[in-house]
Design a protein around this motif. Structure first.
Motif, PDB file in Angstrom:
ATOM      1  N   CYS A 214       0.843  -1.195   0.000  1.00  0.00           N
ATOM      2  CA  CYS A 214       0.000   0.000   0.000  1.00  0.00           C
ATOM      3  C   CYS A 214       0.880   1.248   0.000  1.00  0.00           C
ATOM      4  O   CYS A 214       1.956   1.267   0.608  1.00  0.00           O
ATOM      5  CB  CYS A 214      -0.896   0.031   1.241  1.00  0.00           C
ATOM      6  N   VAL A 215       0.391   2.270  -0.676  1.00  0.00           N
ATOM      7  CA  VAL A 215       1.083   3.558  -0.692  1.00  0.00           C
ATOM      8  C   VAL A 215       0.609   4.373   0.508  1.00  0.00           C
ATOM      9  O   VAL A 215      -0.572   4.682   0.636  1.00  0.00           O
ATOM     10  CB  VAL A 215       0.802   4.326  -2.001  1.00  0.00           C
ATOM     11  N   ASP A 216       1.523   4.709   1.403  1.00  0.00           N
ATOM     12  CA  ASP A 216       1.184   5.517   2.569  1.00  0.00           C
ATOM     13  C   ASP A 216       1.180   7.007   2.257  1.00  0.00           C
ATOM     14  O   ASP A 216       0.406   7.764   2.826  1.00  0.00           O
ATOM     15  CB  ASP A 216       2.183   5.257   3.706  1.00  0.00           C
ATOM     16  N   LYS A 217       2.071   7.424   1.368  1.00  0.00           N
ATOM     17  CA  LYS A 217       2.208   8.849   1.053  1.00  0.00           C
ATOM     18  C   LYS A 217       2.950   8.991  -0.265  1.00  0.00           C
ATOM     19  O   LYS A 217       3.757   8.140  -0.627  1.00  0.00           O
ATOM     20  CB  LYS A 217       2.971   9.575   2.170  1.00  0.00           C
ATOM     21  N   LEU A 218       2.648  10.075  -0.984  1.00  0.00           N
ATOM     22  CA  LEU A 218       3.393  10.424  -2.188  1.00  0.00           C
ATOM     23  C   LEU A 218       4.179  11.703  -1.940  1.00  0.00           C
ATOM     24  O   LEU A 218       3.665  12.661  -1.336  1.00  0.00           O
ATOM     25  CB  LEU A 218       2.457  10.640  -3.385  1.00  0.00           C
ATOM     26  N   TYR A 219       5.414  11.722  -2.406  1.00  0.00           N
ATOM     27  CA  TYR A 219       6.233  12.927  -2.406  1.00  0.00           C
ATOM     28  C   TYR A 219       6.394  13.351  -3.861  1.00  0.00           C
ATOM     29  O   TYR A 219       6.968  12.615  -4.677  1.00  0.00           O
ATOM     30  CB  TYR A 219       7.596  12.660  -1.776  1.00  0.00           C
ATOM     31  N   VAL A 220       5.852  14.519  -4.175  1.00  0.00           N
ATOM     32  CA  VAL A 220       5.867  15.026  -5.549  1.00  0.00           C
ATOM     33  C   VAL A 220       6.871  16.174  -5.607  1.00  0.00           C
ATOM     34  O   VAL A 220       6.655  17.234  -5.016  1.00  0.00           O
ATOM     35  CB  VAL A 220       4.472  15.514  -5.985  1.00  0.00           C
ATOM     36  N   LEU A 221       7.976  15.964  -6.305  1.00  0.00           N
ATOM     37  CA  LEU A 221       8.999  16.992  -6.453  1.00  0.00           C
ATOM     38  C   LEU A 221       9.024  17.453  -7.898  1.00  0.00           C
ATOM     39  O   LEU A 221       9.054  16.635  -8.814  1.00  0.00           O
ATOM     40  CB  LEU A 221      10.379  16.445  -6.073  1.00  0.00           C
ATOM     41  N   SER A 222       9.024  18.763  -8.100  1.00  0.00           N
ATOM     42  CA  SER A 222       8.977  19.267  -9.466  1.00  0.00           C
ATOM     43  C   SER A 222       9.688  20.603  -9.587  1.00  0.00           C
ATOM     44  O   SER A 222       9.553  21.468  -8.712  1.00  0.00           O
ATOM     45  CB  SER A 222       7.528  19.422  -9.919  1.00  0.00           C
ATOM     46  N   GLN A 306       9.575  21.443 -15.949  1.00  0.00           N
ATOM     47  CA  GLN A 306      10.840  20.925 -16.473  1.00  0.00           C
ATOM     48  C   GLN A 306      11.056  19.469 -16.069  1.00  0.00           C
ATOM     49  O   GLN A 306      11.524  18.668 -16.868  1.00  0.00           O
ATOM     50  CB  GLN A 306      12.014  21.759 -15.959  1.00  0.00           C
ATOM     51  N   SER A 307      10.778  19.143 -14.835  1.00  0.00           N
ATOM     52  CA  SER A 307      10.986  17.774 -14.369  1.00  0.00           C
ATOM     53  C   SER A 307      10.101  17.487 -13.169  1.00  0.00           C
ATOM     54  O   SER A 307       9.776  18.385 -12.393  1.00  0.00           O
ATOM     55  CB  SER A 307      12.461  17.530 -14.015  1.00  0.00           C
ATOM     56  N   VAL A 308       9.715  16.221 -13.048  1.00  0.00           N
ATOM     57  CA  VAL A 308       8.871  15.763 -11.940  1.00  0.00           C
ATOM     58  C   VAL A 308       9.337  14.367 -11.534  1.00  0.00           C
ATOM     59  O   VAL A 308       9.588  13.521 -12.389  1.00  0.00           O
ATOM     60  CB  VAL A 308       7.378  15.669 -12.339  1.00  0.00           C
ATOM     61  N   PHE A 309       9.435  14.144 -10.236  1.00  0.00           N
ATOM     62  CA  PHE A 309       9.638  12.797  -9.702  1.00  0.00           C
ATOM     63  C   PHE A 309       8.600  12.556  -8.617  1.00  0.00           C
ATOM     64  O   PHE A 309       8.443  13.393  -7.721  1.00  0.00           O
ATOM     65  CB  PHE A 309      11.047  12.623  -9.143  1.00  0.00           C
ATOM     66  N   LEU A 321      10.319   4.713  -6.527  1.00  0.00           N
ATOM     67  CA  LEU A 321       9.908   5.690  -7.528  1.00  0.00           C
ATOM     68  C   LEU A 321       8.659   5.202  -8.240  1.00  0.00           C
ATOM     69  O   LEU A 321       8.638   4.099  -8.790  1.00  0.00           O
ATOM     70  CB  LEU A 321      11.028   5.905  -8.546  1.00  0.00           C
ATOM     71  N   LEU A 322       7.611   6.023  -8.233  1.00  0.00           N
ATOM     72  CA  LEU A 322       6.355   5.668  -8.886  1.00  0.00           C
ATOM     73  C   LEU A 322       6.284   6.222 -10.304  1.00  0.00           C
ATOM     74  O   LEU A 322       5.831   5.542 -11.232  1.00  0.00           O
ATOM     75  CB  LEU A 322       5.166   6.174  -8.065  1.00  0.00           C
ATOM     76  N   ALA A 323       6.696   7.479 -10.486  1.00  0.00           N
ATOM     77  CA  ALA A 323       6.550   8.113 -11.799  1.00  0.00           C
ATOM     78  C   ALA A 323       7.584   9.215 -11.973  1.00  0.00           C
ATOM     79  O   ALA A 323       8.147   9.727 -10.999  1.00  0.00           O
ATOM     80  CB  ALA A 323       5.143   8.690 -11.948  1.00  0.00           C
ATOM     81  N   ALA A 324       7.811   9.584 -13.248  1.00  0.00           N
ATOM     82  CA  ALA A 324       8.771  10.644 -13.546  1.00  0.00           C
ATOM     83  C   ALA A 324       8.446  11.285 -14.881  1.00  0.00           C
ATOM     84  O   ALA A 324       7.849  10.669 -15.763  1.00  0.00           O
ATOM     85  CB  ALA A 324      10.197  10.095 -13.557  1.00  0.00           C
ATOM     86  N   PHE A 325       8.845  12.550 -14.998  1.00  0.00           N
ATOM     87  CA  PHE A 325       8.813  13.274 -16.265  1.00  0.00           C
ATOM     88  C   PHE A 325      10.031  14.178 -16.280  1.00  0.00           C
ATOM     89  O   PHE A 325      10.263  14.923 -15.326  1.00  0.00           O
ATOM     90  CB  PHE A 325       7.539  14.114 -16.405  1.00  0.00           C
ATOM     91  N   VAL A 326      10.818  14.124 -17.350  1.00  0.00           N
ATOM     92  CA  VAL A 326      12.020  14.946 -17.445  1.00  0.00           C
ATOM     93  C   VAL A 326      12.098  15.563 -18.832  1.00  0.00           C
ATOM     94  O   VAL A 326      12.135  14.856 -19.838  1.00  0.00           O
ATOM     95  CB  VAL A 326      13.299  14.118 -17.170  1.00  0.00           C
TER      96      VAL A 326
END
Length: 348
Positions: A214-222, A306-309, A321-326
């Motif tokens: 289960c996912v407890d929390k997401l950290y979205v950095l961008s 520009q970028s997302v993790f 790591l769940l997802a990314a965009f660079v």
């Protein structure tokens, strides 16, 4: 008499030889070179490579080509720094020592990235100079040993949260280290502990182990900027859409506190609780996420990304790591007509 002396000398040689031969290989490397590894010693002598489970079958060797060092400055007093500090990456070679690459941060955006409650995502090419030429390296993921932030001045920097992501030659991204709410100083005049902050590789879960958790929390950095016609640079009105294929959850990402210079683009980080990901606050499994995207319904705002993790904290307490965009060169726009979907890395 001579016979007894010879026997004693031979016994001493056997003792010394056996002592050296049975040291672990990595420990012998450290002994030979007197490498100061600080608190990162357990990572440096680790020989297991769980990351290999995440690699896709291929006829070509998969290697680390770039690193993305993502760090957020804490809200502590004097947490920010106007000077540049270092990021270091050590890796094993076929010689009896480790090589270490170092980068000066920030590299190109000026000296004001390290401000309180803001951060950055630094793209670091894995290269070295040979005979005045820059040579691109291809480092086996199992040879990665230690990552750290190192002091480069007496103007200290207090790191709140840091993630390290690797870009691999198979066009995938993987998490290498995770440190959350650590409030760690990187400073030249605060004592030995602040001179080097060794990042935590043991907090990372492989995709295979994360899949059914289960996912407890997401950290979205961008790295992102929000623009209005009058030029204000404010990230407000942006939303995160998460879908498991049957239901969509849209979470408003609030404007974060802290200084945001209109002339500079900062990294933002949002923490999304698990109860926001499911309509009935049920367990959202890591491998059940089918889509994740930035979206907005604001009429007069658009965002240049520009970028997302997106890093998931799992019920094991570890991270994956769940997802990314660079796309650091051209960026992508998010407005009420266009959302931005990220590439998922939970298909294991």
């Amino acid at each position: 008499m001579r016979f007894n002396v010879a026997v004693s000398f031979l016994a001493l040689l056997v003792t010394l030889f056996s002592t050296v031969c049975y040291l672990p290989v990595a420990q012998r490397d450290l002994e030979i070179n007197r490498i100061d590894v600080g608190s990162g010693a357990p990572d440096l002598i680790e020989i297991d490579c769980p990351m290999i489970n995440d690699l896709q079958p291929t006829t070509q060797p998969v290697c680390i080509e770039k690193l993305y060092a993502a760090a957020m400055t804490s809200p502590k007093m004097w947490a920010g720094s106007h000077d540049q500090h270092l990021f270091a990456f050590s890796y094993k070679t076929d010689r009896p020592y480790f090589n270490t690459l170092e980068w000066l941060l920030p590299q190109s955006k000026g000296h004001y990235n390290l401000i309180a409650q803001k951060g950055d995502i630094w793209e670091l090419s894995v290269t070295k100079k040979e005979k005045n030429e820059v040579v691109r390296l291809c480092i086996d993921p199992c040879d990665a040993r230690n990552m750290s932030y190192r002091e480069n001045s007496n103007d200290g920097w207090n790191i709140d949260t840091a993630f390290t992501v690797a870009a691999f030659s198979d066009a995938r991204y993987r998490l290498l280290s995770a440190d959350v709410n650590v409030r760690q100083w990187v400073d030249g005049d605060r004592g030995e502990r602040s001179k080097q902050f060794d990042l935590n590789r043991n907090a990372v879960e492989t995709c295979e182990s994360a899949a059914s958790q289960c996912v407890d929390k997401l950290y979205v950095l961008s790295v992102i900027s929000g623009k209005q016609p009058d030029g204000l640079n404010r990230v407000k009105g942006l939303k995160l859409r998460v879908s498991d294929g049957t239901s969509n959850m849209t979470i408003a990402l609030p404007k974060r506190y802290g200084d945001l210079n209109d002339k500079g683009i900062r990294a933002e980080m949002w923490e999304v609780e698990s109860k926001s990901l499911s309509p009935e606050s049920q367990c959202t499994k890591f491998n059940n996420v089918k889509e994740i995207a930035f979206t907005t319904t604001a009429k007069y705002r658009y965002y240049k990304v520009q970028s997302v993790f997106v890093v998931a904290r799992l019920n094991s307490g570890k991270f994956s790591l769940l997802a990314a965009f660079v796309d650091p060169i051209s960026s992508k726009a998010v407005d009420r007509f266009n959302e931005l979907q990220f590439n998922l890395y939970n298909d294991c």
